[in-house]
Design a protein around this motif. Structure first.
Motif, PDB file in Angstrom:
ATOM      1  N   PHE A 112       0.831  -1.238  -0.165  1.00  0.00           N
ATOM      2  CA  PHE A 112      -0.039  -0.096  -0.058  1.00  0.00           C
ATOM      3  C   PHE A 112       0.671   1.166  -0.238  1.00  0.00           C
ATOM      4  O   PHE A 112       2.028   1.321   0.652  1.00  0.00           O
ATOM      5  N   GLY A 113       0.501   2.427  -0.464  1.00  0.00           N
ATOM      6  CA  GLY A 113       0.950   3.480  -0.506  1.00  0.00           C
ATOM      7  C   GLY A 113      -0.001   4.899  -0.522  1.00  0.00           C
ATOM      8  O   GLY A 113      -1.057   4.680  -1.160  1.00  0.00           O
ATOM      9  N   ILE A 114       0.515   6.004  -0.406  1.00  0.00           N
ATOM     10  CA  ILE A 114      -0.480   7.159  -0.459  1.00  0.00           C
ATOM     11  C   ILE A 114       0.292   8.321  -1.180  1.00  0.00           C
ATOM     12  O   ILE A 114       1.442   8.179  -1.116  1.00  0.00           O
ATOM     13  N   LYS A 115      -0.611   9.021  -1.377  1.00  0.00           N
ATOM     14  CA  LYS A 115       0.303  10.541  -1.949  1.00  0.00           C
ATOM     15  C   LYS A 115      -0.008  11.505  -1.159  1.00  0.00           C
ATOM     16  O   LYS A 115      -1.226  11.861  -0.443  1.00  0.00           O
TER      17      LYS A 115
ATOM     18  N   HIS B  14      11.765 -10.679  -9.090  1.00  0.00           N
ATOM     19  CA  HIS B  14      11.829  -9.282  -9.483  1.00  0.00           C
ATOM     20  C   HIS B  14      13.076  -8.701  -8.803  1.00  0.00           C
ATOM     21  O   HIS B  14      13.767  -9.341  -7.915  1.00  0.00           O
ATOM     22  N   ARG B  15      13.228  -7.479  -8.982  1.00  0.00           N
ATOM     23  CA  ARG B  15      14.424  -6.476  -8.494  1.00  0.00           C
ATOM     24  C   ARG B  15      14.170  -6.314  -6.903  1.00  0.00           C
ATOM     25  O   ARG B  15      12.907  -6.748  -6.489  1.00  0.00           O
ATOM     26  N   THR B  16      15.137  -6.134  -6.240  1.00  0.00           N
ATOM     27  CA  THR B  16      14.987  -5.741  -4.760  1.00  0.00           C
ATOM     28  C   THR B  16      14.159  -4.297  -4.307  1.00  0.00           C
ATOM     29  O   THR B  16      13.443  -4.330  -3.425  1.00  0.00           O
ATOM     30  N   GLY B  17      14.357  -3.415  -5.313  1.00  0.00           N
ATOM     31  CA  GLY B  17      13.570  -2.259  -4.912  1.00  0.00           C
ATOM     32  C   GLY B  17      13.644  -1.011  -5.931  1.00  0.00           C
ATOM     33  O   GLY B  17      14.124  -1.272  -7.298  1.00  0.00           O
ATOM     34  N   HIS B  18      13.076  -0.132  -5.964  1.00  0.00           N
ATOM     35  CA  HIS B  18      12.994   1.137  -6.540  1.00  0.00           C
ATOM     36  C   HIS B  18      12.945   2.453  -6.160  1.00  0.00           C
ATOM     37  O   HIS B  18      12.722   2.485  -4.904  1.00  0.00           O
ATOM     38  N   GLY B  19      13.526   3.262  -6.841  1.00  0.00           N
ATOM     39  CA  GLY B  19      13.436   4.673  -6.070  1.00  0.00           C
ATOM     40  C   GLY B  19      12.265   5.270  -6.115  1.00  0.00           C
ATOM     41  O   GLY B  19      11.075   4.542  -6.764  1.00  0.00           O
ATOM     42  N   ILE B  20      11.853   6.179  -5.172  1.00  0.00           N
ATOM     43  CA  ILE B  20      10.317   6.623  -4.979  1.00  0.00           C
ATOM     44  C   ILE B  20      10.532   8.039  -4.568  1.00  0.00           C
ATOM     45  O   ILE B  20      11.484   8.470  -4.028  1.00  0.00           O
ATOM     46  N   GLY B  21       9.540   8.752  -5.032  1.00  0.00           N
ATOM     47  CA  GLY B  21       9.490  10.304  -4.844  1.00  0.00           C
ATOM     48  C   GLY B  21       7.924  10.687  -5.349  1.00  0.00           C
ATOM     49  O   GLY B  21       6.973  10.035  -4.817  1.00  0.00           O
TER      50      GLY B  21
ATOM     51  N   ILE C 292       8.316  -8.292   1.888  1.00  0.00           N
ATOM     52  CA  ILE C 292       8.280  -7.214   2.798  1.00  0.00           C
ATOM     53  C   ILE C 292       8.930  -6.087   2.315  1.00  0.00           C
ATOM     54  O   ILE C 292      10.050  -6.173   1.591  1.00  0.00           O
ATOM     55  N   GLU C 293       8.416  -4.991   2.425  1.00  0.00           N
ATOM     56  CA  GLU C 293       8.924  -3.536   1.942  1.00  0.00           C
ATOM     57  C   GLU C 293       8.923  -2.418   2.737  1.00  0.00           C
ATOM     58  O   GLU C 293       7.916  -2.245   3.300  1.00  0.00           O
ATOM     59  N   ASP C 294      10.186  -1.922   2.835  1.00  0.00           N
ATOM     60  CA  ASP C 294      10.337  -0.940   3.551  1.00  0.00           C
ATOM     61  C   ASP C 294      10.766   0.360   2.531  1.00  0.00           C
ATOM     62  O   ASP C 294      11.082   0.431   1.533  1.00  0.00           O
ATOM     63  N   MET C 295      10.761   1.659   3.150  1.00  0.00           N
ATOM     64  CA  MET C 295      11.335   2.501   2.260  1.00  0.00           C
ATOM     65  C   MET C 295      12.634   3.235   2.914  1.00  0.00           C
ATOM     66  O   MET C 295      12.696   3.148   4.383  1.00  0.00           O
ATOM     67  N   VAL C 296      13.559   3.582   2.416  1.00  0.00           N
ATOM     68  CA  VAL C 296      14.832   3.731   2.914  1.00  0.00           C
ATOM     69  C   VAL C 296      15.455   4.901   2.300  1.00  0.00           C
ATOM     70  O   VAL C 296      15.142   5.233   1.013  1.00  0.00           O
ATOM     71  N   ILE C 297      16.394   5.698   2.974  1.00  0.00           N
ATOM     72  CA  ILE C 297      17.202   6.770   2.487  1.00  0.00           C
ATOM     73  C   ILE C 297      18.666   6.478   2.578  1.00  0.00           C
ATOM     74  O   ILE C 297      19.109   5.959   3.614  1.00  0.00           O
ATOM     75  N   MET C 298      19.375   6.766   1.410  1.00  0.00           N
ATOM     76  CA  MET C 298      20.622   6.701   1.670  1.00  0.00           C
ATOM     77  C   MET C 298      21.313   7.877   2.097  1.00  0.00           C
ATOM     78  O   MET C 298      21.407   8.969   1.419  1.00  0.00           O
ATOM     79  N   ARG C 299      22.144   7.643   3.237  1.00  0.00           N
ATOM     80  CA  ARG C 299      22.947   8.918   3.823  1.00  0.00           C
ATOM     81  C   ARG C 299      24.168   8.320   3.932  1.00  0.00           C
ATOM     82  O   ARG C 299      24.566   7.777   2.746  1.00  0.00           O
TER      83      ARG C 299
ATOM     84  N   ASP D 281       5.341   3.926  -0.038  1.00  0.00           N
ATOM     85  CA  ASP D 281       5.234   2.511  -0.711  1.00  0.00           C
ATOM     86  C   ASP D 281       5.439   1.485   0.402  1.00  0.00           C
ATOM     87  O   ASP D 281       6.967   1.705   0.827  1.00  0.00           O
ATOM     88  N   THR D 282       4.803   0.633   0.894  1.00  0.00           N
ATOM     89  CA  THR D 282       5.179  -0.379   1.962  1.00  0.00           C
ATOM     90  C   THR D 282       4.308  -1.657   1.784  1.00  0.00           C
ATOM     91  O   THR D 282       3.217  -1.541   1.395  1.00  0.00           O
ATOM     92  N   THR D 283       5.065  -2.666   2.229  1.00  0.00           N
ATOM     93  CA  THR D 283       4.395  -4.212   2.105  1.00  0.00           C
ATOM     94  C   THR D 283       4.408  -4.704   3.404  1.00  0.00           C
ATOM     95  O   THR D 283       5.571  -4.811   4.147  1.00  0.00           O
ATOM     96  N   ARG D 284       3.402  -5.244   3.992  1.00  0.00           N
ATOM     97  CA  ARG D 284       3.537  -6.039   5.265  1.00  0.00           C
ATOM     98  C   ARG D 284       2.539  -7.631   5.244  1.00  0.00           C
ATOM     99  O   ARG D 284       1.795  -7.264   4.140  1.00  0.00           O
TER     100      ARG D 284
END
Lengths: 351, 351
Positions: free
Chosen positions: A213-216, A282-289, A328-335, A223-226
């Motif tokens: 699920f995800g919202i705008k 499928h791939r492991t993930g995608h950018g999101i914005g 299982i899907e998380d959102m992540v930021i690269m610092r 984008d998150t999956t549980r």
């Protein structure tokens, strides 16, 4: 948002690559102007080049008057393309998401010498989020997660997948937000199809229910999956879930400097090591914005270093046909290292 | 739905016009296969030609196995275009809504000799609805109208436009349907902008509130507009509403045999006759079906006869900048004469 600055940066990258940039309604236009509209059959185009201007139906004139851009309008029945100034034989950078009906009209009329896609020019800019964008995305994620927690208490045996999906999307609306994509809510054997949205199948005890699920929120996506189960999950579900969980954690422990391919391999390696490689399809993930899926991709074919301050998903999965799937899907930021933005505990949600 | 028959009819029309048909996710693919997906960056293409097949990511394999079509799959990281068989120098008919990223990739790889858009080939087929489609659209309209009546009772002074829009879309979800487009709900001077969605402006007594709403039901769209006021509308609002109402009725009294242009002129003539012609800044209507906007258009440049059993909107409007706008919109089907499908009374809805 500093739209003028964004336009300037895109135009700098355009130099030497193409004479004109042609954008339609969508994420790039929103990024550069703040204007948003669903793509439709009437051309709304943003042109950057010697001159920067939009063309739009006259009915949008007042609505667009706030933008600091020249707007050229037409009424229904007039020829919109006569408002374009594109020199014959010039080169065009085209919005990846522009509908082909507009591109074909432009091709037939202006016979450009060369066509490129705009994403390689604009992705390095859009991939790197500024603190205002990151703040919006964190805020949006908070609302999405709260909505999910409200939803969990309403999951009951015997409800259909589509009904549960409607309940979750209803909670989004009550919380003042809209879905960023049509919610994926599947159960039992249907969970083996990663992108199936929902069916009239009723959810049953012990089976996995995947909720993706995800919202705008202010134009930005989450984008998150549980995984949810009614009652205790079966041993097999728990076992597969634990492998996927290990893969997620492994990818989330990435540090700055790794390519998309390398991060993908961290997750994939775990799943392959346990003998389930062929079920991770499928791939492991995608950018999101602004877009739910955008650059950078955490994919076996992306050799580029994942930029600092890019936001992306980590979402490996195992899908055993006819049986079940787990993601299982998380959102992540690269610092300096990947930091997980998602705060929902990673667990099987038993209701 | 008889998808094989639809494919056959489209292929017949393709003959002599183009060698291959290239469709992406969207209304044409849904019409020909029943498969629906949001357009995204991974190519999902339906090719009709010497061979008919789909290309899709492997993660869709099981989901697509029900279609009576060959499906060629790829995994993330592989080259999807290597699965296409398109002879160099051949001619292509392209889905109007296909994202340019796919078209540009195909152009660069297969150098077709000629490009046409698919809409002129497929519109004559999709425009004419069969009784199954008409039944679905009537059913959908009933749900949309019931939702609007439930909504009316919840309109209160001081609510914002966006909040009211969320309430209406929430009612759609409670009734098991989703919006077919982002609801237009504007008030006061904002109503002069026909396609503005909503703002944080609070609705006030006596002002017009425009509600332009639609739902998706079994893949088919509805589209309706009504005017609401809190308390009594001002005299000026009533006066303009009556002119627009007269224009709607005039267009709805059309008989079979008229072109889109002629029906447009019936509505436009009324508004021009009252001296408001310059404030009617769009066409009178559009076809509706799987897409909210599709052929045939009730537009000043459409000289074609509106086909029997096509479904379209009649929605003239008057928009006085900085003051207010009024639009009334019905769905209509062309039989021996235009028959109004919408059953909501045409009135100013006072709450």
């Amino acid at each position: 948002m500093n739209y003028k600055n964004r336009v300037q940066r895109v135009k700098e990258r355009l130099k030497g690559k193409a004479d004109y940039l042609v954008l339609g309604p969508g994420s790039n236009m929103f990024y550069l102007t703040g204007f948003t509209e669903e793509p439709m059959e009437r051309p709304i185009l943003l042109i950057l080049g010697e001159q920067d201007y939009m063309i739009a139906p006259k009915m949008y004139e007042q609505q667009l008057s706030g933008l600091s851009l020249e707007v050229r309008t037409y009424v229904d029945g007039e020829d919109p393309y006569s408002l374009l100034q594109i020199k014959k034989g010039s080169s065009l950078a085209i919005d990846d998401q522009l509908w082909s009906m507009f591109l074909v009209s432009i091709l037939n009329r202006f016979s450009p010498s060369d066509l490129i896609l705009v994403s390689p020019l604009i992705a390095p800019i859009r991939s790197v989020k500024d603190e205002e964008e990151i703040g919006i995305m964190k805020e949006g994620l908070k609302i999405a997660e709260q909505s999910f927690m409200e939803f969990i208490s309403r999951v009951k045996e015997g409800e259909t997948e589509c009904r549960l999906s409607q309940i979750l999307e209803g909670i989004f609306r009550e919380n003042g937000v809209t879905p960023s994509f049509s919610t994926i809510l599947t159960s039992g054997p249907n969970t083996a199809m990663p992108h199936l949205r929902c069916t009239e199948r009723k959810v049953r005890k012990g089976e996995p229910v995947i909720v993706d699920f995800g919202i705008k929120y202010h134009g930005y996506s989450t984008d998150t999956t549980r995984v949810v189960t009614i009652g205790k999950p079966s041993q097999e579900v728990t076992k597969i879930w634990e492998i996927v969980h290990e893969a997620v954690v492994k990818a989330e422990e990435s540090t700055y400097g790794l390519s998309g391919m390398k991060i993908d391999q961290r997750a994939r390696g775990v799943i392959e090591g346990r003998g389930y490689g062929k079920y991770f399809i499928h791939r492991t993930g995608h950018g999101i914005g602004i877009d739910v899926h955008e650059f950078p991709y955490i994919s076996p074919d992306n050799g580029d270093v994942i930029p600092r301050n890019s936001v992306f998903t980590i979402e490996p999965g195992i899908y055993i046909p006819e049986k079940f799937g787990i993601r299982i899907e998380d959102m992540v930021i690269m610092r300096d290292r990947a930091e997980v933005l998602s705060s929902l505990p990673k667990e099987i949600y038993q209701v």
